[in-house]
Design an enzyme around this catalytic site. Structure first.
Site, PDB file in Angstrom:
ATOM      1  N   GLU A 127       9.784   8.688   3.351  1.00  0.00           N
ATOM      2  CA  GLU A 127       8.604   9.505   3.584  1.00  0.00           C
ATOM      3  C   GLU A 127       7.960   9.204   4.924  1.00  0.00           C
ATOM      4  OE1 GLU A 127       4.598  10.683   1.267  1.00  0.00           O
ATOM      5  OE2 GLU A 127       6.577  10.864   0.390  1.00  0.00           O
ATOM      6  N   CYS A 140       3.100   7.775  10.450  1.00  0.00           N
ATOM      7  CA  CYS A 140       3.650   6.540   9.895  1.00  0.00           C
ATOM      8  C   CYS A 140       5.143   6.767   9.617  1.00  0.00           C
ATOM      9  CB  CYS A 140       2.903   6.194   8.614  1.00  0.00           C
ATOM     10  SG  CYS A 140       3.555   4.740   7.812  1.00  0.00           S
ATOM     11  N   CYS A 147      14.398  -2.022   1.874  1.00  0.00           N
ATOM     12  CA  CYS A 147      14.005  -3.028   2.874  1.00  0.00           C
ATOM     13  C   CYS A 147      14.928  -4.235   2.770  1.00  0.00           C
ATOM     14  CB  CYS A 147      12.559  -3.462   2.663  1.00  0.00           C
ATOM     15  SG  CYS A 147      11.989  -4.606   3.956  1.00  0.00           S
ATOM     16  N   CYS A 151       9.165  -9.129  -0.033  1.00  0.00           N
ATOM     17  CA  CYS A 151       7.754  -9.490  -0.204  1.00  0.00           C
ATOM     18  C   CYS A 151       7.316  -9.138  -1.632  1.00  0.00           C
ATOM     19  CB  CYS A 151       6.892  -8.772   0.834  1.00  0.00           C
ATOM     20  SG  CYS A 151       7.459  -9.101   2.512  1.00  0.00           S
ATOM     21  N   CYS A 154       4.942  -6.075  -2.420  1.00  0.00           N
ATOM     22  CA  CYS A 154       5.361  -4.771  -1.859  1.00  0.00           C
ATOM     23  C   CYS A 154       6.419  -4.139  -2.745  1.00  0.00           C
ATOM     24  CB  CYS A 154       5.902  -4.975  -0.445  1.00  0.00           C
ATOM     25  SG  CYS A 154       6.662  -3.491   0.251  1.00  0.00           S
ATOM     26  N   CYS A 384      -0.028  12.469  -6.530  1.00  0.00           N
ATOM     27  CA  CYS A 384       1.115  11.571  -6.700  1.00  0.00           C
ATOM     28  C   CYS A 384       0.899  10.669  -7.902  1.00  0.00           C
ATOM     29  CB  CYS A 384       1.260  10.653  -5.484  1.00  0.00           C
ATOM     30  SG  CYS A 384       2.195  11.390  -4.186  1.00  0.00           S
TER      31      CYS A 384
HETATM   32  N1  SAH Z   1       8.131  -4.156   6.903  1.00  0.00           N
HETATM   33  C1  SAH Z   1       7.072  -4.102   7.837  1.00  0.00           C
HETATM   34  C2  SAH Z   1       6.462  -2.726   7.976  1.00  0.00           C
HETATM   35  C3  SAH Z   1       6.311  -1.900   6.722  1.00  0.00           C
HETATM   36  S1  SAH Z   1       5.147  -2.441   5.557  1.00  0.00           S
HETATM   37  C4  SAH Z   1       6.017  -5.137   7.476  1.00  0.00           C
HETATM   38  O1  SAH Z   1       6.109  -5.736   6.415  1.00  0.00           O
HETATM   39  O2  SAH Z   1       5.144  -5.362   8.310  1.00  0.00           O
HETATM   40  C5  SAH Z   1       3.608  -2.021   6.331  1.00  0.00           C
HETATM   41  C6  SAH Z   1       2.430  -2.864   5.861  1.00  0.00           C
HETATM   42  O3  SAH Z   1       2.076  -2.560   4.489  1.00  0.00           O
HETATM   43  C7  SAH Z   1       2.687  -4.359   5.901  1.00  0.00           C
HETATM   44  O4  SAH Z   1       1.590  -5.046   6.434  1.00  0.00           O
HETATM   45  C8  SAH Z   1       2.868  -4.675   4.439  1.00  0.00           C
HETATM   46  O5  SAH Z   1       2.664  -6.036   4.187  1.00  0.00           O
HETATM   47  C9  SAH Z   1       1.858  -3.777   3.795  1.00  0.00           C
HETATM   48  N2  SAH Z   1       2.049  -3.569   2.357  1.00  0.00           N
HETATM   49  C10 SAH Z   1       3.181  -3.599   1.641  1.00  0.00           C
HETATM   50  N3  SAH Z   1       2.948  -3.352   0.331  1.00  0.00           N
HETATM   51  C11 SAH Z   1       1.625  -3.162   0.215  1.00  0.00           C
HETATM   52  C12 SAH Z   1       0.766  -2.856  -0.896  1.00  0.00           C
HETATM   53  N4  SAH Z   1       1.243  -2.712  -2.122  1.00  0.00           N
HETATM   54  N5  SAH Z   1      -0.557  -2.708  -0.646  1.00  0.00           N
HETATM   55  C13 SAH Z   1      -1.035  -2.828   0.600  1.00  0.00           C
HETATM   56  N6  SAH Z   1      -0.281  -3.113   1.682  1.00  0.00           N
HETATM   57  C14 SAH Z   1       1.047  -3.293   1.500  1.00  0.00           C
HETATM   58 FE1  SF4 Z   2       9.818  -5.011   3.555  1.00  0.00          FE
HETATM   59 FE2  SF4 Z   2       7.650  -4.479   2.144  1.00  0.00          FE
HETATM   60 FE3  SF4 Z   2       8.006  -6.929   3.117  1.00  0.00          FE
HETATM   61 FE4  SF4 Z   2       7.459  -4.911   4.816  1.00  0.00          FE
HETATM   62  S1  SF4 Z   2       6.103  -5.711   3.214  1.00  0.00           S
HETATM   63  S2  SF4 Z   2       9.048  -6.507   5.019  1.00  0.00           S
HETATM   64  S3  SF4 Z   2       8.503  -3.207   3.754  1.00  0.00           S
HETATM   65  S4  SF4 Z   2       9.291  -5.931   1.579  1.00  0.00           S
END
Ligand code: SAH
Ligand code: SF4
Length: 409
Positions: A127, A140, A147, A151, A154, A384
């Site tokens: 998306e 964005c 990925c 994390c 996430c 959504c």
């Molecule tokens: N992978 C890269 C970029 C994509 S994620 C990164 O981790 O930086 C973009 C941002 O969204 C990152 O700061 C990530 O930590 C944050 N993010 C991921 N899951 C999230 C969630 N459930 N709520 C809020 N922010 C989140």
């Molecule tokens: Fe990947 Fe989500 Fe971690 Fe960003 S925050 S590196 S998208 S697992």
């Protein structure tokens, strides 16, 4: 798929997934996303003589990236014969848009379909979110399907890494946005140099699905096309790449791409960051901050953004806020507090608004801007949300939009 073995020594911990698929180019590939050098090579491959290539590349560059042309026939400055050769061998295709949602506040989300490795099998989806704001609008963009990393807060981190996006698929997200928004110059304007702020999409954040620094070459090549002043023309200062901390590629980002950097910090102690961002076991906080200190081009005018997701009772104490301020001392930094966006099955909760405000105050008093924004596009996110239980993908989309919104200040 990664397994994390907690008993292994830190250096041996396996925190990265390997892609399940490769990208297989179609018989008739798209020219979208190609650099000048790659375009020249493509032209060479269909018999354009070397002495003509530079001029032909200039023409194609203009039609593809300035005008957004979708049809070789419209390229009136290119000879009919070459147009027909190009049409035989190539397309100008962007990723297919399978769904579009438009919020009352102007936020738009496009669900894009990307081909799988095996023809006929289920395609993949990513998306792309467009967030207009006062005098600017941010797109964005995603870098991977799934990925590489894991994390724990996430949702994308819990999914498999399907594959890296190609430069064409990354640039294609901006092309789709401009197509949908009518953000290409009219013919009469196209040869005039355009003011950067004359565009609807003014900023790009690499904050969609995926870890851009685990798809470094494709992201680099795509962003250099996006930033080209004679083409798509989004200035490097208006492009922000967000990474969870792939330390070896941070200096490369500065040196080879030269865009603004955002770092997903989320914790001030290694113990906690190891849990939230397991890549921290490989590249701990001090190494990450050292890479930030040395980030080519960082200055007070070009600050690094530190993202910090607010997790209730986990990383949101006032002591954490003070430690965050101490930790970033000496680094030209901005802090972006992101309200956690929950997803089905997560063990985390978003910090209470009160706590976010207190945390934000500490950060603000230390001189860091700490924009905690009211989420945009709530109406389409709500739509959504109603569908949340149907597929994981929809809730992933929702999260992505929220993250992108938190990023636009
Ligand atoms: N992978 C890269 C970029 C994509 S994620 C990164 O981790 O930086 C973009 C941002 O969204 C990152 O700061 C990530 O930590 C944050 N993010 C991921 N899951 C999230 C969630 N459930 N709520 C809020 N922010 C989140
Ligand atoms: Fe990947 Fe989500 Fe971690 Fe960003 S925050 S590196 S998208 S697992």
């Amino acid at each position: 798929m990664a397994t994390i073995v907690d008993t292994a020594p830190a250096s041996a911990l396996f925190v990265e997934k390997t892609p399940l698929e490769r990208y297989v180019a179609p018989d008739k590939p798209s020219l979208v996303g190609l650099s000048r050098a790659a375009l020249a090579e493509a032209l060479g491959g269909v018999g354009v003589p070397e002495r003509q290539r530079k001029m032909r590349v200039q023409q194609l560059w203009h039609w593809i990236y300035v005008r957004g042309t979708q049809d070789f026939d419209a390229m009136t400055s290119v000879s009919k014969e070459l147009r027909s050769v190009l049409d035989t061998h190539f397309t100008l295709a962007r990723p297919d848009v399978v769904a579009e949602q438009i919020s009352v506040d102007g936020t738009r989300k496009w669900l894009l379909r990307l081909p799988g490795e095996t023809p006929g099998e289920r395609p993949h989806e990513v998306e792309c979110v467009y967030i207009p704001d006062d005098g600017r609008a941010t797109l964005c963009v995603s870098s991977q399907v799934g990925c590489t990393l894991t994390c724990t807060f996430c949702h994308t981190g819990t999914q498999r890494l399907v594959r890296n996006l190609t430069p064409g698929e990354i640039v294609g997200q901006l092309m789709v946005a401009r197509d949908r928004l009518g953000d290409w110059p009219r013919a009469a304007e196209a040869s005039e140099p355009r003011a950067e702020d004359g565009r609807l999409v003014s900023n790009i954040v690499m904050m969609g699905m995926g870890e851009p620094l685990y798809n470094f070459e494709n992201v680099r090549d795509a962003l250099l096309v996006v930033a080209d002043g004679d083409g798509l023309s989004i200035s490097k200062r208006r492009i922000t790449l967000s990474t969870s901390g792939v330390v070896p590629n941070i200096s490369r980002t500065g040196a080879e791409i030269g865009v603004m950097l955002a770092v997903s910090l989320h914790a001030v102690r290694d113990e906690l960051r190891n849990e939230l961002v397991p890549l921290n076991r490989k590249y701990p906080i001090q190494q990450l901050l050292e890479a930030c200190r040395n980030y080519p081009g960082a200055s007070n005018a070009k600050r690094i953004t530190f993202e910090y997701v607010m997790l209730k009772g986990i990383n949101d104490s006032i002591d954490d806020a003070k430690a965050l301020v101490r930790l970033l001392k000496g680094i030209p930094a901005k802090i972006n507090l992101i309200p956690f966006n929950p997803w089905p099955g997560t063990k985390y909760e978003c910090s209470d608004w009160d706590q976010i405000e207190k945390f934000s105050e500490v950060v603000f008093n230390a001189g860091y801007a700490s924009p905690v924004r009211t989420p945009r596009g709530r109406d389409i996110l709500a739509a959504c949300g109603q569908l949340k239980s149907e597929t994981e993908k929809l809730s992933a989309r929702e999260r992505m939009a929220l993250r992108a919104m938190a990023m636009t200040e």
